[in-house]
Design a protein around this motif. Structure first.
Motif, PDB file in Angstrom:
ATOM      1  N   ASP A 101       0.863  -1.180   0.000  1.00 29.57           N
ATOM      2  CA  ASP A 101       0.000   0.000   0.000  1.00 29.57           C
ATOM      3  C   ASP A 101       0.902   1.233   0.000  1.00 29.57           C
ATOM      4  N   LEU A 102       0.809   2.073  -1.035  1.00 28.60           N
ATOM      5  CA  LEU A 102       1.682   3.240  -1.161  1.00 28.60           C
ATOM      6  C   LEU A 102       1.583   4.167   0.053  1.00 28.60           C
ATOM      7  N   ARG A 103       0.424   4.209   0.707  1.00 25.93           N
ATOM      8  CA  ARG A 103       0.278   5.043   1.899  1.00 25.93           C
ATOM      9  C   ARG A 103       1.225   4.615   3.009  1.00 25.93           C
ATOM     10  N   ASP A 104       1.573   3.341   3.030  1.00 29.60           N
ATOM     11  CA  ASP A 104       2.471   2.845   4.073  1.00 29.60           C
ATOM     12  C   ASP A 104       3.897   3.332   3.898  1.00 29.60           C
ATOM     13  N   LYS A 105       4.245   3.843   2.715  1.00 22.76           N
ATOM     14  CA  LYS A 105       5.556   4.462   2.552  1.00 22.76           C
ATOM     15  C   LYS A 105       5.677   5.684   3.465  1.00 22.76           C
ATOM     16  N   ILE A 106       4.530   6.269   3.834  1.00 22.76           N
ATOM     17  CA  ILE A 106       4.479   7.389   4.775  1.00 22.76           C
ATOM     18  C   ILE A 106       4.178   6.886   6.178  1.00 22.76           C
ATOM     19  N   PHE A 107       3.110   6.124   6.310  1.00 19.25           N
ATOM     20  CA  PHE A 107       2.623   5.710   7.632  1.00 19.25           C
ATOM     21  C   PHE A 107       3.661   4.900   8.408  1.00 19.25           C
ATOM     22  N   ALA A 108       4.450   4.067   7.700  1.00 23.79           N
ATOM     23  CA  ALA A 108       5.406   3.189   8.377  1.00 23.79           C
ATOM     24  C   ALA A 108       6.556   3.951   9.018  1.00 23.79           C
ATOM     25  N   LEU A 109       6.711   5.226   8.670  1.00 28.73           N
ATOM     26  CA  LEU A 109       7.831   6.009   9.188  1.00 28.73           C
ATOM     27  C   LEU A 109       7.462   6.883  10.374  1.00 28.73           C
ATOM     28  N   LEU A 110       6.188   7.085  10.597  1.00 28.32           N
ATOM     29  CA  LEU A 110       5.763   8.088  11.578  1.00 28.32           C
ATOM     30  C   LEU A 110       6.141   7.726  13.007  1.00 28.32           C
ATOM     31  N   GLY A 111       6.336   6.449  13.284  1.00 27.98           N
ATOM     32  CA  GLY A 111       6.759   6.040  14.626  1.00 27.98           C
ATOM     33  C   GLY A 111       8.227   6.307  14.893  1.00 27.98           C
ATOM     34  N   MET A 112       8.985   6.732  13.867  1.00 25.48           N
ATOM     35  CA  MET A 112      10.421   6.982  14.042  1.00 25.48           C
ATOM     36  C   MET A 112      10.759   8.461  13.956  1.00 25.48           C
ATOM     37  N   THR A 113       9.745   9.322  13.925  1.00 29.28           N
ATOM     38  CA  THR A 113       9.974  10.762  13.887  1.00 29.28           C
ATOM     39  C   THR A 113       8.961  11.454  14.784  1.00 29.28           C
ATOM     40  N   ASP A 114       9.344  12.627  15.280  1.00 31.46           N
ATOM     41  CA  ASP A 114       8.417  13.433  16.075  1.00 31.46           C
ATOM     42  C   ASP A 114       7.984  14.683  15.324  1.00 31.46           C
ATOM     43  N   GLU A 115       8.373  14.792  14.041  1.00 31.23           N
ATOM     44  CA  GLU A 115       8.116  16.013  13.289  1.00 31.23           C
ATOM     45  C   GLU A 115       6.714  16.086  12.693  1.00 31.23           C
ATOM     46  N   ILE A 116       6.030  14.965  12.629  1.00 22.67           N
ATOM     47  CA  ILE A 116       4.731  14.946  11.970  1.00 22.67           C
ATOM     48  C   ILE A 116       3.780  14.083  12.787  1.00 22.67           C
ATOM     49  N   SER A 117       2.568  14.531  12.945  1.00 22.52           N
ATOM     50  CA  SER A 117       1.599  13.846  13.798  1.00 22.52           C
ATOM     51  C   SER A 117       1.095  12.562  13.147  1.00 22.52           C
ATOM     52  N   ASP A 118       0.904  11.539  13.987  1.00 25.26           N
ATOM     53  CA  ASP A 118       0.373  10.291  13.450  1.00 25.26           C
ATOM     54  C   ASP A 118      -1.117  10.387  13.130  1.00 25.26           C
ATOM     55  N   ILE A 119      -1.717  11.559  13.346  1.00 29.99           N
ATOM     56  CA  ILE A 119      -3.112  11.753  12.951  1.00 29.99           C
ATOM     57  C   ILE A 119      -3.260  11.633  11.443  1.00 29.99           C
ATOM     58  N   LEU A 120      -2.122  11.776  10.730  1.00 29.79           N
ATOM     59  CA  LEU A 120      -2.125  11.627   9.273  1.00 29.79           C
ATOM     60  C   LEU A 120      -2.527  10.218   8.857  1.00 29.79           C
ATOM     61  N   ILE A 121      -2.325   9.251   9.736  1.00 30.21           N
ATOM     62  CA  ILE A 121      -2.621   7.858   9.396  1.00 30.21           C
ATOM     63  C   ILE A 121      -4.128   7.671   9.269  1.00 30.21           C
ATOM     64  N   ASP A 122      -4.571   7.460   8.047  1.00 25.31           N
ATOM     65  CA  ASP A 122      -5.999   7.305   7.769  1.00 25.31           C
ATOM     66  C   ASP A 122      -6.141   6.469   6.502  1.00 25.31           C
ATOM     67  N   TYR A 123      -6.565   5.224   6.659  1.00 29.70           N
ATOM     68  CA  TYR A 123      -6.699   4.333   5.514  1.00 29.70           C
ATOM     69  C   TYR A 123      -7.985   4.584   4.724  1.00 29.70           C
ATOM     70  N   ASN A 124      -8.783   5.549   5.176  1.00 30.27           N
ATOM     71  CA  ASN A 124      -9.937   5.962   4.389  1.00 30.27           C
ATOM     72  C   ASN A 124      -9.563   7.075   3.405  1.00 30.27           C
ATOM     73  N   CYS A 125      -8.319   7.559   3.512  1.00 30.23           N
ATOM     74  CA  CYS A 125      -7.813   8.618   2.635  1.00 30.23           C
ATOM     75  C   CYS A 125      -7.004   7.961   1.515  1.00 30.23           C
TER      76      CYS A 125
END
Length: 610
Positions: free
Chosen positions: A297-321
């Motif tokens: 899933d191309l979205r996971d190229k973004i979502f899979a990284l959010l746990g390793m950074t504090d610069e961007i909120s994990d609220i971005l994780i939305d599989y309905n988007c």
């Protein structure tokens, strides 16, 4: 190690229509308890519903690739059949054989994959889940007949790296391995190491976080275990020592693929070290480092990284988007949001090489997926920039409007240079034909350059050519010294010699010949390293104004070269009815320190990237 060509993809209702007994709350998760049983008996498990805030719950976690969906296996979960992939089934069988007592978290079973909202909530908890696990078991796959040999050589290589006399570093491949006490570069045992270090686990983006945040981790090769420090040290060594890189990459018929897989293993190790020493990483760095990792899933190229950074909120994780909207949102964040903004912000465009195209994705929005070339701003960092002013840009719906100048147009492009460092394509019978291909490619480039007559900046044509071939990058980010020109001449001489030696069948089987063919002569080393790295994914070009340089493989004759205010790099664009499509960043010798904005016969205009 068992692998599959159809490796990935969620197991959903089409494979296993399993009903979960209850939904998960915001900070809740499921674990499974593997019940005892003989190897031949169907694996039986039970779900455990628990809360992340319950510190009394001790559990392990499994990191693995899902594997092929074409041959699912059955387990029993809560007394009901559940279909899972064969690779996961193999891992469960081995964990049961190993006598695992702790309950374990496994995404395919513990998350209701058919519930997009639950998936999003659980993905937001991934850092906590893996960081709190007592042990993360990293499953590489079932063992093969060669796995034990590979494990032993990995352990031997680890010991050799740790104990290596640093004076041996930089020796040619033949003597470097000898100094380490390791098998010859062509020894068949390296095939077993390559089988482990290039297995599918090392290619998946999700596994990075799973390993990086783990308190304790161990690698499983069937019934065999490998210490994480052994795998990480050898992965780093494969990149550090040319002899190890040659040994692993030459051990497989898909040598180029093996080389890249080895590089991915070292990337995972690098991120793990950075996280352990400095904490969460910059989001931009993570996106670049993981560019070549895979996700179904191309979205996971973004979502899979959010746990390793504090610069961007994990609220971005939305599989309905949809994927397109996620990528656009990230690009807008880089252009507009304070600490997350790139410096300068238009560096974002360096990453926007989007082939194959994602339908509806604007050309200026990076896809962050398998970029073919290294972004220029990571290659070029000169200290003497001419002032290019502040970036002037605005967003209008999905269009990016930037103030800049069209400064030139591509006249000719040459097919990409044959891949690889010219010393690496080897087998036991000497250099492979890529030597001849490299020489022919260089002669074609030389012919185009000589036809120019003079260079626009007044630089001698031969100097302009060798500076262009490795992007005019020298030591400490200074322009390349004349010594790099000598390196280029030595490279041409070395290639010609190797071709001659290859034709002399009387010496092909002498070990000294293998060594002379493998070694990188000191004089040509700078050019060897540059030509094997920087031009990857680029094509040599000549412009209508007589400049020479590099463009992306998607650029073509007729594309325009633009310089944007506030951007220290050049870009190629293709004119369309409603604006321009971005085709990638661009290097032109003599115009890379801000000079392009000062060229005569150019004017400022708004360039609309669509």
């Amino acid at each position: 190690m068992a692998t599959s060509n159809d490796q990935y993809g969620p197991v959903g209702p089409e494979i296993g229509d399993f009903e979960y007994p209850s939904k998960l709350g915001e900070l809740e998760m499921r674990l499974i308890q593997i019940e005892d049983g003989p190897k031949t008996e169907t694996v039986a498990t039970r779900l455990i519903h628990t809360c992340m805030e319950d510190d009394s719950t001790s559990y392990d976690a499994l990191s693995y690739v899902w594997g092929s969906r074409t041959d699912p296996a059955i387990i029993i979960c809560n007394d009901r059949p559940l279909l899972i992939t064969r690779n996961l089934h193999d891992a469960l069988v081995q964990l049961r054989q190993d006598g695992l007592r702790n309950p374990i978290w496994i995404d395919a079973i513990c998350i209701n994959q058919a519930d997009a909202d639950e998936r999003a909530r659980q993905v937001r908890l991934m850092r906590q889940i893996f960081s709190r696990a007592e042990m993360v078991h990293i499953w590489l796959g079932k063992e093969s007949a060669d796995t034990l040999t590979g494990v032993k050589l990995l352990q031997q290589t680890y010991k050799a790296i740790i104990e290596l006399d640093k004076t041996a570093v930089g020796m040619t491949a033949y003597y470097e391995l000898k100094a380490m006490g390791l098998p010859d570069v062509f020894h068949t045992d390296w095939k077993a190491v390559a089988e482990i270090i290039t297995c599918p686990w090392f290619t998946r983006v999700w596994v990075i976080q799973e390993m990086v945040v783990a308190r304790r981790r161990t690698f499983m090769c069937g019934s065999l275990r490998l210490s994480s420090v052994v795998v990480e040290t050898v992965a780093d060594g494969i990149i550090e020592f040319q002899s190890l890189y040659f040994s692993v990459s030459n051990a497989r018929p898909d040598r180029v693929s093996a080389g890249f897989s080895s590089f991915k293993a070292s990337v995972i190790s690098f991120i793990a070290k950075q996280y352990a020493e400095h904490g969460p990483l910059k989001f931009e760095d993570l996106l670049h480092l993981t560019n070549d990792f895979d996700a179904t899933d191309l979205r996971d190229k973004i979502f899979a990284l959010l746990g390793m950074t504090d610069e961007i909120s994990d609220i971005l994780i939305d599989y309905n988007c949809c994927p397109k909207d996620v990528l656009i949102e990230v690009a807008k964040m880089f252009l507009t949001q304070g600490p997350l903004m790139m410096r300068p912000p238009l560096h974002l465009l360096c990453f926007a090489e989007n082939e194959p195209r994602l339908p509806g994705l604007p050309s200026w929005v990076p896809k962050w997926d398998h970029r073919r070339s290294l972004p220029l701003h990571l290659i070029l960092q000169p200290k003497n920039w001419i002032d290019v002013g502040e970036a002037q840009y605005s967003l209008e719906k999905e269009d990016l409007i930037i103030r800049g100048k069209i400064v030139d147009k591509i006249h000719t492009v040459v097919e990409a240079a044959p891949y690889n460092h010219s010393v690496t394509p080897m087998n036991e019978e000497g250099p492979l034909p890529v030597f001849e291909e490299l020489l022919e490619w260089n002669e074609e480039v030389s012919c185009l350059v000589s036809n120019l007559g003079t260079y626009p900046t007044g630089m001698p044509l031969e100097e302009a050519q060798w500076r262009t071939l490795f992007f005019n990058v020298g030591m400490d980010d200074e322009p390349a010294s004349p010594g790099f020109g000598h390196s280029y001449e030595a490279w041409k001489h070395n290639i010609a010699n190797l071709i001659t030696m290859r034709a002399d069948g009387s010496i092909l089987h002498i070990p000294e010949f293998k060594e002379s063919a493998l070694k990188c002569i000191d004089d040509c080393a700078p050019f060897e390293q540059a030509i094997g790295r920087y031009p990857l994914g680029r094509r040599f070009c000549v412009t209508e104004k007589g400049y020479i340089g590099w463009v992306s493989t998607t650029a073509q004759a007729g594309d325009e070269v633009v310089a944007f205010h506030g951007a220290r790099l050049l870009f190629t664009v293709r004119s369309r009815d409603r604006g321009h499509e971005l085709r990638g960043d661009c290097f032109l010798q003599g115009l890379m320190e801000g000079e392009a904005l000062q060229l005569p016969d150019t004017r400022d205009e708004d360039i609309i990237l669509i």
